[in-house]
Design an enzyme around this catalytic site. Structure first.
Site, PDB file in Angstrom:
ATOM      1  N   LEU A  65       0.835  -1.203   0.000  1.00 58.75           N
ATOM      2  CA  LEU A  65       0.000   0.000   0.000  1.00 58.75           C
ATOM      3  C   LEU A  65       0.874   1.259   0.000  1.00 58.75           C
ATOM      4  CD1 LEU A  65      -2.521  -1.456   2.600  1.00 58.75           C
ATOM      5  CD2 LEU A  65      -3.014  -0.947   0.180  1.00 58.75           C
ATOM      6  N   PRO A  66       0.265   2.420  -0.283  1.00 64.00           N
ATOM      7  CA  PRO A  66       1.102   3.618  -0.442  1.00 64.00           C
ATOM      8  C   PRO A  66       1.863   4.056   0.815  1.00 64.00           C
ATOM      9  CG  PRO A  66      -1.049   3.954  -1.471  1.00 64.00           C
ATOM     10  CD  PRO A  66      -1.118   2.654  -0.723  1.00 64.00           C
ATOM     11  N   THR A  94       6.453   0.583   1.913  1.00 64.03           N
ATOM     12  CA  THR A  94       7.462   1.389   2.618  1.00 64.03           C
ATOM     13  C   THR A  94       6.709   2.395   3.484  1.00 64.03           C
ATOM     14  OG1 THR A  94       8.979   1.222   0.747  1.00 64.03           O
ATOM     15  CG2 THR A  94       9.419   2.951   2.358  1.00 64.03           C
ATOM     16  N   LYS A 169      15.310  -0.049   5.344  1.00 65.23           N
ATOM     17  CA  LYS A 169      14.884   0.472   4.032  1.00 65.23           C
ATOM     18  C   LYS A 169      15.067   1.994   3.961  1.00 65.23           C
ATOM     19  CE  LYS A 169      12.321   1.183   0.295  1.00 65.23           C
ATOM     20  NZ  LYS A 169      12.737   0.859  -1.050  1.00 65.23           N
ATOM     21  N   LYS A 244       9.323  11.049  -0.350  1.00 67.55           N
ATOM     22  CA  LYS A 244       8.589  10.360   0.731  1.00 67.55           C
ATOM     23  C   LYS A 244       9.560   9.606   1.643  1.00 67.55           C
ATOM     24  CE  LYS A 244       6.120   6.108   1.327  1.00 67.55           C
ATOM     25  NZ  LYS A 244       5.569   4.911   0.759  1.00 67.55           N
TER      26      LYS A 244
HETATM   27  P1  NAD Z   1       0.777   2.524  -6.147  1.00 70.13           P
HETATM   28  O1  NAD Z   1       0.188   3.822  -5.739  1.00 70.13           O
HETATM   29  O2  NAD Z   1       1.002   2.239  -7.588  1.00 70.13           O
HETATM   30  O3  NAD Z   1      -0.107   1.306  -5.551  1.00 70.13           O
HETATM   31  C1  NAD Z   1      -0.761   1.330  -4.336  1.00 70.13           C
HETATM   32  C2  NAD Z   1      -2.092   0.623  -4.528  1.00 70.13           C
HETATM   33  O4  NAD Z   1      -2.750   0.546  -3.266  1.00 70.13           O
HETATM   34  C3  NAD Z   1      -3.043   1.359  -5.479  1.00 70.13           C
HETATM   35  O5  NAD Z   1      -3.412   0.485  -6.522  1.00 70.13           O
HETATM   36  C4  NAD Z   1      -4.222   1.740  -4.580  1.00 70.13           C
HETATM   37  O6  NAD Z   1      -5.476   1.702  -5.259  1.00 70.13           O
HETATM   38  C5  NAD Z   1      -4.145   0.678  -3.518  1.00 70.13           C
HETATM   39  N1  NAD Z   1      -4.814   1.041  -2.282  1.00 70.13           N
HETATM   40  C6  NAD Z   1      -4.741   2.187  -1.547  1.00 70.13           C
HETATM   41  N2  NAD Z   1      -5.509   2.098  -0.444  1.00 70.13           N
HETATM   42  C7  NAD Z   1      -6.092   0.868  -0.461  1.00 70.13           C
HETATM   43  C8  NAD Z   1      -6.996   0.197   0.386  1.00 70.13           C
HETATM   44  N3  NAD Z   1      -7.471   0.761   1.489  1.00 70.13           N
HETATM   45  N4  NAD Z   1      -7.380  -1.048   0.056  1.00 70.13           N
HETATM   46  C9  NAD Z   1      -6.914  -1.650  -1.069  1.00 70.13           C
HETATM   47  N5  NAD Z   1      -6.055  -1.052  -1.940  1.00 70.13           N
HETATM   48  C10 NAD Z   1      -5.649   0.191  -1.632  1.00 70.13           C
HETATM   49  O7  NAD Z   1       2.157   2.414  -5.336  1.00 70.13           O
HETATM   50  P2  NAD Z   1       3.393   1.448  -5.645  1.00 70.13           P
HETATM   51  O8  NAD Z   1       4.347   2.103  -6.559  1.00 70.13           O
HETATM   52  O9  NAD Z   1       2.854   0.085  -5.987  1.00 70.13           O
HETATM   53  O10 NAD Z   1       4.082   1.409  -4.198  1.00 70.13           O
HETATM   54  C11 NAD Z   1       3.541   0.660  -3.127  1.00 70.13           C
HETATM   55  C12 NAD Z   1       4.516   0.719  -1.973  1.00 70.13           C
HETATM   56  O11 NAD Z   1       5.799   0.213  -2.392  1.00 70.13           O
HETATM   57  C13 NAD Z   1       4.784   2.141  -1.460  1.00 70.13           C
HETATM   58  O12 NAD Z   1       4.869   2.114  -0.067  1.00 70.13           O
HETATM   59  C14 NAD Z   1       6.122   2.508  -2.095  1.00 70.13           C
HETATM   60  O13 NAD Z   1       6.848   3.462  -1.328  1.00 70.13           O
HETATM   61  C15 NAD Z   1       6.817   1.165  -2.129  1.00 70.13           C
HETATM   62  N6  NAD Z   1       7.846   1.015  -3.164  1.00 70.13           N
HETATM   63  C16 NAD Z   1       7.630   1.439  -4.436  1.00 70.13           C
HETATM   64  C17 NAD Z   1       8.633   1.275  -5.392  1.00 70.13           C
HETATM   65  C18 NAD Z   1       8.424   1.741  -6.823  1.00 70.13           C
HETATM   66  O14 NAD Z   1       9.400   1.758  -7.591  1.00 70.13           O
HETATM   67  N7  NAD Z   1       7.184   2.083  -7.228  1.00 70.13           N
HETATM   68  C19 NAD Z   1       9.849   0.663  -5.062  1.00 70.13           C
HETATM   69  C20 NAD Z   1      10.033   0.200  -3.748  1.00 70.13           C
HETATM   70  C21 NAD Z   1       9.020   0.382  -2.812  1.00 70.13           C
END
Ligand code: NAD
Length: 299
Positions: A65-66, A94, A169, A244
């Site tokens: 999740l975000p 994260t 992390k 972030k």
């Molecule tokens: P994203 O915004 O693409 O995905 C998050 C998903 O969570 C969305 O599809 C959203 O609809 C869903 N969501 C939000 N609230 C919800 C709820 N209550 N119930 C169900 N679904 C819900 O983000 P991401 O890029 O996939 O990143 C996710 C996590 O991974 C973050 O914490 C980010 O910091 C971490 N991360 C991302 C990357 C990257 O390169 N994108 C790399 C390492 C870590």
């Protein structure tokens, strides 16, 4: 067959959940986005009507999740009241160390086993099943956590007890943010002093300034063909995400009273970049801000 509830099918979660399904596990998936749910169905997962519905027969619950608030809400409202008490709960988002420790404490008080397991590697590694996981969990639960994460992983490393995965992390990403700025400053200064960028790379990548930001992710287009700098800084790791993580590091540093002056400076510079209109471009675009080639929105 292992039943995995996967909540959060965004940029990272969709590929990760697909790898669970490819490994032959039954994946029950939930996301608030209808598009993400349609994609999950195409990839062979069972769509759930809600997060509560997704977890009700799960052996393993994975969240991606975000931010901390989303994880706290989903744990409190959906997972803890509905998952079987013998399910293993693994959060791969994260988030801040405090939220990670709070959800782990609340869950363990109800008899659950938990792990915080944030990842390094980005969307390509999420799709390819080659993420690195940094895990905070009890030692006796680690073998089971490893088994749960295996279809998505290149490496799985236990950092210590609850919250230490998140701590590792954000320390790693603080180091990455600082080293990307340092690399960019060096390229900008070398240019201003009349050194060709490729020549500077050839020298510094074999000298004591060598680091990952230079040799694997060079912010100057050319020396590292796979780096986002060659694609006009599209894709990769968004500047907003870096900001972030730098904020999380500064908040954590304040909590424990550890001075992180370069982490603070990196947060300020990425703040300027994000406010300036480059939130969605790869974080290595900071080179262009330092060279003065970006039009920054100053409103
Ligand atoms: P994203 O915004 O693409 O995905 C998050 C998903 O969570 C969305 O599809 C959203 O609809 C869903 N969501 C939000 N609230 C919800 C709820 N209550 N119930 C169900 N679904 C819900 O983000 P991401 O890029 O996939 O990143 C996710 C996590 O991974 C973050 O914490 C980010 O910091 C971490 N991360 C991302 C990357 C990257 O390169 N994108 C790399 C390492 C870590």
């Amino acid at each position: 067959m292992t039943r995995v509830a996967f909540i959060g099918l965004g940029n990272m979660g969709s590929g990760m959940a697909a790898n669970q399904a490819k490994a032959g596990r039954e994946v029950v998936a939930f996301d608030l986005s209808a598009d993400a749910m349609a994609r999950a169905k195409e990839q062979g997962m069972s769509p759930a009507a809600s997060a509560a519905d997704a977890v009700k027969d799960a052996n393993v619950v994975i969240t991606m999740l975000p931010a901390g608030q989303h994880v706290r809400d989903v744990y409190l409202e959906a997972i803890l009241p509905n998952a079987p008490k013998d399910a293993l709960l693994v959060d791969c988002s994260t988030i801040d160390v405090d939220s990670a420790r709070t959800v782990a404490r609340d869950a363990s008080m109800q008899g659950f086993r938990t792990a915080d397991a944030p990842v390094s590697g980005g969307t390509a590694a999420a799709t390819g099943g080659t993420l690195t996981f940094m895990v905070g969990c009890r030692e006796q639960d680690f073998a089971e956590v490893e088994e749960a994460l295996k279809p998505m992983a290149k490496a799985i490393i236990r950092a210590g007890d609850s919250g230490t995965g998140q701590a590792a992390k954000i320390c790693n990403n603080m180091l990455l943010g600082i080293s990307m700025i340092a690399t960019s400053e060096a390229f900008a200064l070398a240019e201003a002093l009349g050194v060709d960028a490729q020549k500077f790379f050839d020298i510094s990548s074999k000298a004591s300034g060598q680091c990952w930001s230079m040799t694997s992710y060079c912010p100057w287009p050319g020396p590292v063909p796979a780096a986002p700098s060659n694609r006009d800084y599209e894709g990769g790791f968004a500047s907003a995400m870096m900001l972030k993580d730098l904020k999380l590091a500064q908040d954590a540093a304040d909590t424990v009273g550890t001075p992180t002056p370069l982490g603070g400076a990196a947060e300020a510079l990425y703040g300027e970049l994000v406010r300036g209109g480059y939130a969605n471009r790869d974080f290595s675009i900071i080179l262009q801000m330092l060279r003065g080639t970006l039009q920054l929105n100053r409103e």
